[in-house]
Design an enzyme around this catalytic site. Structure first.
Site, PDB file in Angstrom:
ATOM      1  N   ASP A 230       4.680 -10.062   1.653  1.00  0.00           N
ATOM      2  CA  ASP A 230       5.490  -8.978   2.490  1.00  0.00           C
ATOM      3  C   ASP A 230       5.190  -7.745   2.614  1.00  0.00           C
ATOM      4  O   ASP A 230       4.565  -7.085   1.545  1.00  0.00           O
ATOM      5  CB  ASP A 230       7.095  -9.095   1.765  1.00  0.00           C
ATOM      6  CG  ASP A 230       8.072  -8.517   2.418  1.00  0.00           C
ATOM      7  OD1 ASP A 230       8.057  -7.511   3.089  1.00  0.00           O
ATOM      8  OD2 ASP A 230       8.968  -9.155   2.486  1.00  0.00           O
ATOM      9  N   ASP A 231       5.191  -7.047   3.602  1.00  0.00           N
ATOM     10  CA  ASP A 231       4.522  -5.937   3.951  1.00  0.00           C
ATOM     11  C   ASP A 231       3.397  -5.580   3.919  1.00  0.00           C
ATOM     12  O   ASP A 231       3.035  -4.533   3.602  1.00  0.00           O
ATOM     13  CB  ASP A 231       5.577  -4.891   3.326  1.00  0.00           C
ATOM     14  CG  ASP A 231       7.076  -4.876   3.773  1.00  0.00           C
ATOM     15  OD1 ASP A 231       7.381  -5.404   4.637  1.00  0.00           O
ATOM     16  OD2 ASP A 231       7.539  -3.933   3.408  1.00  0.00           O
TER      17      ASP A 231
ATOM     18  N   CYS B 149      11.277  -8.209   8.396  1.00  0.00           N
ATOM     19  CA  CYS B 149      11.162  -9.320   7.498  1.00  0.00           C
ATOM     20  C   CYS B 149      11.895 -10.623   8.156  1.00  0.00           C
ATOM     21  O   CYS B 149      11.510 -11.646   8.221  1.00  0.00           O
ATOM     22  CB  CYS B 149      11.663  -9.024   6.221  1.00  0.00           C
ATOM     23  SG  CYS B 149      10.846  -7.743   5.367  1.00  0.00           S
TER      24      CYS B 149
ATOM     25  N   HIS C  91      13.758 -15.607   4.986  1.00  0.00           N
ATOM     26  CA  HIS C  91      14.560 -14.505   4.601  1.00  0.00           C
ATOM     27  C   HIS C  91      15.894 -14.646   5.639  1.00  0.00           C
ATOM     28  O   HIS C  91      15.734 -14.529   6.728  1.00  0.00           O
ATOM     29  CB  HIS C  91      13.932 -13.305   4.898  1.00  0.00           C
ATOM     30  CG  HIS C  91      14.569 -11.951   4.858  1.00  0.00           C
ATOM     31  ND1 HIS C  91      14.060 -10.699   4.375  1.00  0.00           N
ATOM     32  CD2 HIS C  91      16.274 -11.641   4.848  1.00  0.00           C
ATOM     33  CE1 HIS C  91      15.159  -9.706   4.096  1.00  0.00           C
ATOM     34  NE2 HIS C  91      16.264 -10.358   4.495  1.00  0.00           N
TER      35      HIS C  91
ATOM     36  N   ASP D  15       3.935 -11.106   6.708  1.00  0.00           N
ATOM     37  CA  ASP D  15       4.812 -11.122   7.626  1.00  0.00           C
ATOM     38  C   ASP D  15       5.039 -10.424   8.673  1.00  0.00           C
ATOM     39  O   ASP D  15       5.280 -10.571  10.019  1.00  0.00           O
ATOM     40  CB  ASP D  15       6.264 -11.464   6.985  1.00  0.00           C
ATOM     41  CG  ASP D  15       6.541 -10.212   6.161  1.00  0.00           C
ATOM     42  OD1 ASP D  15       5.856  -9.243   5.887  1.00  0.00           O
ATOM     43  OD2 ASP D  15       7.747 -10.098   5.909  1.00  0.00           O
ATOM     44  N   HIS D  16       4.090  -8.944   8.512  1.00  0.00           N
ATOM     45  CA  HIS D  16       4.226  -8.070   9.774  1.00  0.00           C
ATOM     46  C   HIS D  16       3.382  -7.017   8.978  1.00  0.00           C
ATOM     47  O   HIS D  16       2.643  -7.087   7.717  1.00  0.00           O
ATOM     48  CB  HIS D  16       5.485  -7.728  10.146  1.00  0.00           C
ATOM     49  CG  HIS D  16       6.314  -7.335   8.992  1.00  0.00           C
ATOM     50  ND1 HIS D  16       6.268  -6.383   7.938  1.00  0.00           N
ATOM     51  CD2 HIS D  16       7.521  -7.856   8.493  1.00  0.00           C
ATOM     52  CE1 HIS D  16       7.080  -6.445   7.047  1.00  0.00           C
ATOM     53  NE2 HIS D  16       8.152  -7.093   7.492  1.00  0.00           N
TER      54      HIS D  16
END
Length: 494
Positions: free
Chosen positions: A39-40, A81, A139, A311-312
Site C-alpha cells: 500500500d502506498d 486505495c 478495500h 496500488d498507486h
C-alpha cells in the site's frame, strides 16, 4: 526384430502409465498464484528513479524484479486505495464502475453491487482453486464468499506519546514503534501466508498477501530508521512555483500552498519524513522477502506465478502535495513485477506503459482460465514473453473532483508524454522525455498540438465515463437478474 518391437511398445506403455499416475511434470502441473500487494509504495526503488536507485534498501523486491519481468512504466487505474484495488480485482475501470474515491460505497455502483461481476479471487475459486487472502488486499469490495480463508488488515496501535512528529494528529505521523517486529500486524499477515506455503495442498491455490505499510502513519521498529541516517537522506526535487501553470481544476487536486506538505518542509522535518517513509518501505520489503523465501523452500516454487504490485504512487512534497490522489507521476506510477515459470526470463525489464487493470487478464491467461468478457485491460503475456514487444499504452488513470464525485478527470501516460483532462475544458500536457518532473505544462504550446490531439483521442471520453456499465456487463447483469431462480448450488454466483 519382433522382440525389440515388443520391448519398445512395453517401454512406451510403462512410460505413459508412469506419467498418468506419478508426479506431474512442470508443464502439466496447474499453476498456483502468489499475489503480493503493498500500500502506498512509490517507485523510488526502480532503476529509472535516478535519485533513489540503490538508496532504497529493498533487496527482496529487487531480487524478485530480477527473477522475472519488471514493468518500470506501470500505472494505477485510480490513485486511491479502494478504487485502485476495486479496479484491479474486478477488472472494471473506474470510468465504468464510477468508483473513484474511498468515500464512495460499492453499493453506489451499478457495475459492482450486483452478482454480475466476478472478482479475481472468485475466478480462481470458480475454477477449482483454494483461495487465501491475508492483510490489506481488497478495500471496500471484498466478496468474502470468494475466499476459502481471509483475514483482513489492522493498523498497528500508535506508540505512546503519539503524534511523534508533532506536526499533525491522525495518520500523518511517523516515528519508532513500541512493538516488536513480531507483534506488528503486517508481520502476522506474512506469517499466515507462510503457513499456507508450508502446507500440503491437494488443489492449486491463489494466495494473496498485502501489507498495510507504507501507508501512513509510518510506525516501524527503530532498526529500520537506523538504516537511513538523516545526513544521507536525498530529498525529492521541488519547484516552488510548480502550480502556477496549472488550470484551476488541476490546482484543486494539489493540497496547495500552505498544505501539510508545505508544513513538513518549512518545519525542517522533510528529511525526517522521507527517512520514515524509506524505513517503512524496508520493513515491507522484509515481510515480502519472508513470504518469497517460504515459496522458494516449498514444493510449489516451480509451478507458482508471483505477482507483486503497489496500488498507486505517493507524493512526499512534490506539487505541494502529500500522499496520493493526484494524476501526476508521483500519484499514479506504481511497481509491477511478474515471475511466471516457463514464460518469463530472469532479468526481463519492460518499459511499455501498462495498467494495473492488465493484471486480471494476464493472471487468468497464465493459468489457462477464461476471464469474464466485460473486463477492461489487456493481457501482458506478450510482454512477459518479450518485454520489448509492440504495445499500445494502457496506462490510463481516473480520479474525480473532491466535491463533485460525478466529475471525472482522466489521464494517460504514453511514450509521447502525459495528457490529462479535467472536466470538458481544462487540460495538461507534459513532454516527459524532456520534463520527467512534469514541471512545465505545455498544453498551450503549438509545438505539441498534434501530440495533444493524438493523446486526447486515446483518453476515454466523458460521454463514456458517464456510462456506469460496459455493454457486455449490462447484458450479463440482465441475464443474471432474469436467471436468479435457475442458479445452481455454486458457493457463489456469477
Amino acid at each position: 526384430m519382433r522382440f525389440r518391437l515388443i520391448q519398445f511398445l512395453a517401454g512406451a506403455i510403462i512410460a505413459l502409465f508412469t506419467q498418468s499416475v506419478g508426479a506431474a511434470t512442470p508443464t502439466e502441473r496447474p499453476m498456483n498464484v502468489l499475489f503480493l500487494v503493498a500500500d502506498d509504495l512509490n517507485s523510488w526503488m526502480l532503476e529509472n528513479a535516478d535519485r533513489y536507485a540503490g538508496k532504497v534498501v529493498a533487496p527482496n523486491l529487487r531480487k524478485l524484479a530480477n527473477s522475472g519481468v519488471n514493468f518500470t512504466r506501470a500505472y494505477t487505474a485510480a490513485p486511491v486505495c479502494s478504487p485502485s484495488r476495486t479496479a484491479f480485482f474486478s477488472g472494471v475501470a473506474p470510468w465504468k464502475s464510477g468508483i473513484y474515491n474511498n468515500a464512495q460505497t460499492i453499493s453506489s455502483s451499478e457495475a459492482l453491487n450486483q452478482d454480475a461481476v466476478l472478482s479475481l479471487a472468485g475466478l480462481f475459486k470458480k475454477s477449482g482453486y483454494d483461495t487465501f487472502g491475508y492483510g490489506k488486499i481488497t478495500h471496500g469490495w471484498d466478496q468474502k464468499e470468494h475466499w476459502d480463508d481471509k483475514v483482513g488488515h489492522k493498523r498497528d496501535p500508535a506508540p505512546p506519546g503519539a503524534p511523534l512528529a508533532k506536526l499533525s494528529g491522525g495518520e500523518q505521523d511517523w516515528g519508532p514503534i513500541h512493538l516488536t517486529e513480531e507483534q506488528m500486524n503486517d508481520t502476522g499477515g506474512a506469517n499466515r501466508a507462510i503457513a499456507v506455503l508450508e502446507k500440503k495442498h491437494d488443489k492449486p491455490f491463489f494466495l494473496a498477501y498485502g501489507s498495510f505499510n507504507p501507508h501512513m502513519p509510518w510506525y516501524v521498529p527503530q532498526t529500520y530508521f537506523d538504516m537511513y541516517p538523516l545526513d544521507q537522506i536525498v530529498l525529492p526535487e521541488l519547484k516552488e512555483d510548480d502550480l502556477d501553470d496549472l488550470p484551476p481544476l488541476a490546482k484543486g487536486v494539489s493540497d496547495g500552498i500552505g498544505s501539510f506538505a508545505d508544513k513538513v518542509i518549512k518545519s525542517g522535518k522533510h528529511k525526517e519524513a522521507v527517512q520514515a517513509y524509506l524505513a517503512t518501505t524496508t520493513y515491507v520489503d522484509t515481510q515480502m522477502g519472508r513470504v518469497l523465501d517460504a515459496l522458494e523452500k516449498s514444493p510449489y516454487k516451480d509451478n507458482t506465478i508471483v505477482v507483486f504490485l503497489s496500488d498507486h504512487g505517493f507524493h512526499l512534497g512534490e506539487k505541494h502535495h502529500w500522499q496520493k490522489t493526484t494524476l501526476w507521476e508521483e500519484g499514479t506510477h506504481t511497481l509491477l513485477m511478474f515471475r511466471a515459470p516457463e514464460v518469463t526470463t530472469a532479468g526481463g525489464m519492460s518499459e511499455r506503459f501498462v495498467s494495473l487493470l492488465d493484471i486480471y487478464p494476464t493472471v487468468a491467461e497464465l493459468c489457462g482460465l477464461t476471464p469474464p468478457a466485460y473486463i477492461d485491460g489487456r493481457s501482458l503475456v506478450p510482454l512477459l514473453r518479450d518485454p520489448k514487444a509492440p504495445w499500445q499504452s494502457t496506462a490510463i488513470t481516473g480520479l474525480c473532483n473532491k466535491t463533485k464525485t460525478d466529475l471525472a478527470y482522466i489521464s494517460i501516460r504514453h511514450e509521447l508524454g502525459r495528457y490529462t483532462r479535467y472536466g470538458a475544458e481544462e487540460a495538461e500536457f507534459y513532454d516527459t522525455t524532456k520534463d520527467p518532473h512534469e514541471w512545465t505544462n505545455q498544453i498551450d504550446n503549438p509545438k505539441y498540438a498534434s501530440t495533444v490531439k493524438k493523446l486526447r483521442a486515446l483518453v476515454p471520453g466523458f460521454e463514456d465515463a458517464a456510462q456506469p456499465l460496459p455493454s457486455a456487463l449490462t447484458k450479463k447483469r440482465r441475464e443474471t437478474q432474469q436467471g436468479k431462480e435457475k442458479r445452481s448450488s455454486s458457493p457463489f454466483t456469477l
